[in-house]
Enzyme design. Structure first.
Site, short mmCIF file in Angstrom:
data_model
loop_
_atom_site.label_atom_id
_atom_site.label_comp_id
_atom_site.label_asym_id
_atom_site.label_seq_id
_atom_site.Cartn_x
_atom_site.Cartn_y
_atom_site.Cartn_z
N PRO A 244 20.23 81.41 6.02
CA PRO A 244 20.00 81.37 4.57
C PRO A 244 21.30 81.22 3.79
O PRO A 244 22.37 81.63 4.23
CB PRO A 244 19.34 82.73 4.29
CG PRO A 244 19.83 83.62 5.38
CD PRO A 244 19.94 82.74 6.59
N ASP A 245 21.18 80.63 2.58
CA ASP A 245 22.33 80.57 1.69
C ASP A 245 22.34 81.81 0.80
O ASP A 245 21.65 82.78 1.06
CB ASP A 245 22.30 79.28 0.86
CG ASP A 245 21.07 79.18 -0.02
OD1 ASP A 245 20.38 80.20 -0.22
OD2 ASP A 245 20.79 78.09 -0.54
N PHE A 246 23.13 81.78 -0.25
CA PHE A 246 23.26 82.95 -1.11
C PHE A 246 22.14 83.05 -2.15
O PHE A 246 21.49 84.08 -2.27
CB PHE A 246 24.61 82.91 -1.85
CG PHE A 246 25.74 83.51 -1.08
CD1 PHE A 246 26.31 84.69 -1.47
CD2 PHE A 246 26.24 82.88 0.05
CE1 PHE A 246 27.36 85.25 -0.77
CE2 PHE A 246 27.29 83.42 0.75
CZ PHE A 246 27.85 84.62 0.34
N ARG A 247 21.96 81.98 -2.92
CA ARG A 247 21.28 82.12 -4.20
C ARG A 247 19.89 81.51 -4.29
O ARG A 247 19.26 81.60 -5.34
CB ARG A 247 22.15 81.54 -5.31
CG ARG A 247 23.51 82.22 -5.42
CD ARG A 247 24.30 81.70 -6.61
NE ARG A 247 25.62 82.30 -6.69
CZ ARG A 247 25.89 83.47 -7.26
NH1 ARG A 247 24.90 84.18 -7.78
NH2 ARG A 247 27.12 83.93 -7.30
N ASN B 88 31.37 77.20 6.26
CA ASN B 88 30.50 78.12 7.00
C ASN B 88 31.31 79.04 7.91
O ASN B 88 32.39 78.69 8.38
CB ASN B 88 29.47 77.33 7.81
CG ASN B 88 28.54 76.56 6.91
OD1 ASN B 88 28.13 77.05 5.86
ND2 ASN B 88 28.21 75.34 7.30
N ASP C 170 29.73 80.66 10.63
CA ASP C 170 28.82 80.97 11.72
C ASP C 170 29.30 80.51 13.09
O ASP C 170 28.61 80.71 14.09
CB ASP C 170 27.45 80.34 11.44
CG ASP C 170 27.55 78.90 10.97
OD1 ASP C 170 28.38 78.14 11.52
OD2 ASP C 170 26.83 78.52 10.03
N HIS D 229 36.44 79.48 4.79
CA HIS D 229 35.99 80.81 4.40
C HIS D 229 36.09 81.80 5.54
O HIS D 229 35.44 82.84 5.53
CB HIS D 229 34.54 80.75 3.87
CG HIS D 229 34.43 80.08 2.54
ND1 HIS D 229 33.24 80.00 1.85
CD2 HIS D 229 35.36 79.47 1.77
CE1 HIS D 229 33.45 79.35 0.70
NE2 HIS D 229 34.72 79.02 0.65
#
Length: 275
Positions: free
Chosen positions: A69-72, A143, A145, A162
């Site tokens: 999933p993303d954030f928003r 990402n 991950d 990030h």
């Protein structure tokens, strides 16, 4: 003034000599012809850079094609599903100040998102294909991950802007002991707050929280590639593959695929005869 004039000339084509176009057509077809050309290999301009299949400017955890999933996104984003963690506000779970005082919510969430539970996408393997064919200078990803690594990208060609779950460090400045993925995984899935074996300080995955700087490697390599890229080609094209186009799009030289990343990669691979 001279610096501003040069910047405007290179980015907007204002003033100075008109640069020779890199692409003969601003489309995937134009990109494919350039990638197949000797000019791509001779000049070093066939550099594939990507975001690992992500889908947002704030894409610290989001890789929707891989099921992350993303954030928003309303209803499905991380911020919509953090009620059980008793946070003062959703973003607190990713703030370095809150984490140092209350690390438990983050590590509980990390169990759900931990690397090893998701698989690379078509987009990841397309970047691997660019690497194997000698066309990938560097891959910049938002990402965390580690899916680029799982897909087989050489870490030397990878810039995880990030940060990443792949390594972790003790937060105490006097220690900074390093730990690997397996060490952190064992503690997270044992519901333990990871503590340094050397000094008992809090250990955090090397992912960038709000309130932290981006990795120094990101800035160093970005500056390096900007200098070389600009010298070779003052107006390099870029290819945006994603559901949305991120950043500023210069309509004179940028190509946008306004579909999902995997479909764009498959379409380009077919044009290149790689599918």
């Amino acid at each position: 003034v001279e610096l501003l004039r040069t910047l405007l000339s290179r980015t907007l084509g204002l003033g100075g000599d008109k640069p020779e176009p890199v692409l003969d057509e601003l489309s995937l077809q134009g990109v494919s012809r350039f990638l197949r050309s000797e000019r791509c290999r001779d000049t070093g301009n066939g550099d594939g850079t990507g975001n690992g299949g992500g889908n947002g400017a704030e894409n610290w955890g989001g890789n929707w094609a891989a099921g992350i999933p993303d954030f928003r996104s309303p209803g499905t984003g991380l911020y919509s599903n953090l009620q059980s963690y008793d946070l003062p506000y959703p973003e607190a779970i990713f703030e370095i100040g809150f984490f140092k005082k209350h690390p438990e919510p983050f590590f509980a969430l990390a169990r759900e998102l931990y690397p090893g539970q998701f698989k690379p996408t078509v987009c990841h393997y397309f970047m691997r294909l660019l690497q194997d064919k000698g066309l990938l200078l560097r891959c910049y990803t938002q990402n965390i991950d580690t899916l680029e690594r799982v897909a087989g990208l050489d870490p030397e060609l990878l810039v995880e802007a990030h940060g990443t779950f792949f390594t972790s460090h003790c937060l105490r400045p006097s220690c900074r002991q390093s730990y690997g993925l397996a060490w952190m995984r064992e503690r997270i899935f044992s519901s333990l707050v990871p503590k340094c074996e050397k000094c008992q300080g809090l250990v955090k995955p090397d992912i960038v929280f709000f309130g932290e700087n981006l990795p120094s490697r990101f800035f160093a390599l970005l500056e390096s590639v900007s200098g070389v890229w600009g010298a070779l080609n003052p107006n390099p094209p870029s290819l945006n593959l994603g559901r949305v186009t991120l950043g500023s799009l210069c309509v004179r030289r940028d190509v946008a695929w306004l579909g999902d990343c995997d479909s764009g990669c498959l379409a380009l691979a077919e044009l290149l005869g790689w599918k």
